[in-house]
Design a protein around this motif. Sequence first.
Motif, PDB file in Angstrom:
ATOM      1  N   GLU A 123      35.028 -26.832   2.087  1.00 29.32           N
ATOM      2  CA  GLU A 123      34.569 -25.447   1.911  1.00 29.32           C
ATOM      3  C   GLU A 123      35.646 -24.444   2.297  1.00 29.32           C
ATOM      4  O   GLU A 123      35.792 -23.407   1.658  1.00 29.32           O
ATOM      5  N   GLY A 124      36.403 -24.742   3.348  1.00 25.45           N
ATOM      6  CA  GLY A 124      37.490 -23.859   3.763  1.00 25.45           C
ATOM      7  C   GLY A 124      38.548 -23.712   2.691  1.00 25.45           C
ATOM      8  O   GLY A 124      39.033 -22.614   2.420  1.00 25.45           O
ATOM      9  N   HIS A 125      38.916 -24.825   2.088  1.00 28.55           N
ATOM     10  CA  HIS A 125      39.916 -24.777   1.017  1.00 28.55           C
ATOM     11  C   HIS A 125      39.397 -24.026  -0.205  1.00 28.55           C
ATOM     12  O   HIS A 125      40.129 -23.252  -0.819  1.00 28.55           O
ATOM     13  N   VAL A 126      38.132 -24.243  -0.552  1.00 30.87           N
ATOM     14  CA  VAL A 126      37.555 -23.549  -1.699  1.00 30.87           C
ATOM     15  C   VAL A 126      37.476 -22.057  -1.408  1.00 30.87           C
ATOM     16  O   VAL A 126      37.857 -21.224  -2.235  1.00 30.87           O
ATOM     17  N   SER A 127      37.014 -21.691  -0.201  1.00 31.05           N
ATOM     18  CA  SER A 127      36.916 -20.285   0.195  1.00 31.05           C
ATOM     19  C   SER A 127      38.276 -19.590   0.203  1.00 31.05           C
ATOM     20  O   SER A 127      38.407 -18.433  -0.202  1.00 31.05           O
ATOM     21  N   ALA A 128      39.297 -20.317   0.643  1.00 35.49           N
ATOM     22  CA  ALA A 128      40.654 -19.762   0.686  1.00 35.49           C
ATOM     23  C   ALA A 128      41.330 -19.803  -0.688  1.00 35.49           C
ATOM     24  O   ALA A 128      42.452 -19.331  -0.838  1.00 35.49           O
ATOM     25  N   LYS A 129      40.630 -20.376  -1.645  1.00 34.49           N
ATOM     26  CA  LYS A 129      41.114 -20.492  -3.020  1.00 34.49           C
ATOM     27  C   LYS A 129      42.355 -21.381  -3.142  1.00 34.49           C
ATOM     28  O   LYS A 129      43.165 -21.227  -4.044  1.00 34.49           O
ATOM     29  N   SER A 130      42.485 -22.331  -2.219  1.00 33.85           N
ATOM     30  CA  SER A 130      43.598 -23.273  -2.311  1.00 33.85           C
ATOM     31  C   SER A 130      43.196 -24.559  -3.034  1.00 33.85           C
ATOM     32  O   SER A 130      44.067 -25.328  -3.419  1.00 33.85           O
ATOM     33  N   TRP A 131      41.898 -24.796  -3.200  1.00 35.14           N
ATOM     34  CA  TRP A 131      41.396 -25.922  -3.977  1.00 35.14           C
ATOM     35  C   TRP A 131      40.286 -25.424  -4.889  1.00 35.14           C
ATOM     36  O   TRP A 131      39.497 -24.559  -4.497  1.00 35.14           O
ATOM     37  N   PRO A 132      40.156 -26.014  -6.080  1.00 41.15           N
ATOM     38  CA  PRO A 132      38.979 -25.705  -6.903  1.00 41.15           C
ATOM     39  C   PRO A 132      37.747 -26.379  -6.300  1.00 41.15           C
ATOM     40  O   PRO A 132      37.858 -27.403  -5.620  1.00 41.15           O
ATOM     41  N   ALA A 133      36.580 -25.819  -6.533  1.00 42.18           N
ATOM     42  CA  ALA A 133      35.341 -26.374  -5.980  1.00 42.18           C
ATOM     43  C   ALA A 133      35.087 -27.792  -6.493  1.00 42.18           C
ATOM     44  O   ALA A 133      34.680 -28.672  -5.725  1.00 42.18           O
ATOM     45  N   GLU A 134      35.363 -27.998  -7.764  1.00 45.30           N
ATOM     46  CA  GLU A 134      35.137 -29.318  -8.342  1.00 45.30           C
ATOM     47  C   GLU A 134      36.104 -30.326  -7.722  1.00 45.30           C
ATOM     48  O   GLU A 134      37.325 -30.153  -7.759  1.00 45.30           O
ATOM     49  N   GLY A 135      35.556 -31.335  -7.117  1.00 39.29           N
ATOM     50  CA  GLY A 135      36.364 -32.394  -6.518  1.00 39.29           C
ATOM     51  C   GLY A 135      36.816 -32.109  -5.096  1.00 39.29           C
ATOM     52  O   GLY A 135      37.473 -32.953  -4.476  1.00 39.29           O
TER      53      GLY A 135
END
Length: 153
Positions: free
Chosen positions: A27-39
């Motif tokens: 969730e942290g990575h998705v929130s920071a936009k460093s990872w896409p939510a999918e996967g």
Amino acid sequence: MTEVRLDPMTSEEYETYHRAAVLAYAEGHVSAKSWPAEGARQRAIDEYAELLPEGVATPGHHLYTARNGDRAIGMIWFAERPHGAYLYDIRVDADLRGQKYGEALMRAMEHEVRAAGLKAVRLQVFGNNSVARSLYRKLGYLETNVVMAKNLD
């Protein structure tokens, strides 16, 4: 003064930590936009499996449950690296945040790092985590590099 004692994390405590940590990391990575939510969840599971293949028994990794008296108030995890220690995770129970436990936990971790013969601590923090960044600055940590991104969608 807020008192914190670090006890080596048990395997049972690790299982509870691991379940929550994988989700929070994704969730942290998705929130920071460093990872896409999918996967993202699977990617977090994979990274934890690579870093801690033996859980709390992984050589060179130090996972602690933080306690105030008999109450578990959070956790901290660092690993021995060539440059010193690398702080992977720190958590304070939500109902105790803002009561100086984070600062006490960091100071207790620094004591353990010194006891392990290490001379420095490095860490990475999400850019949007202003509370953690403020804590680290207060304790004398300096930004050594900054990664920036712009989504062009």
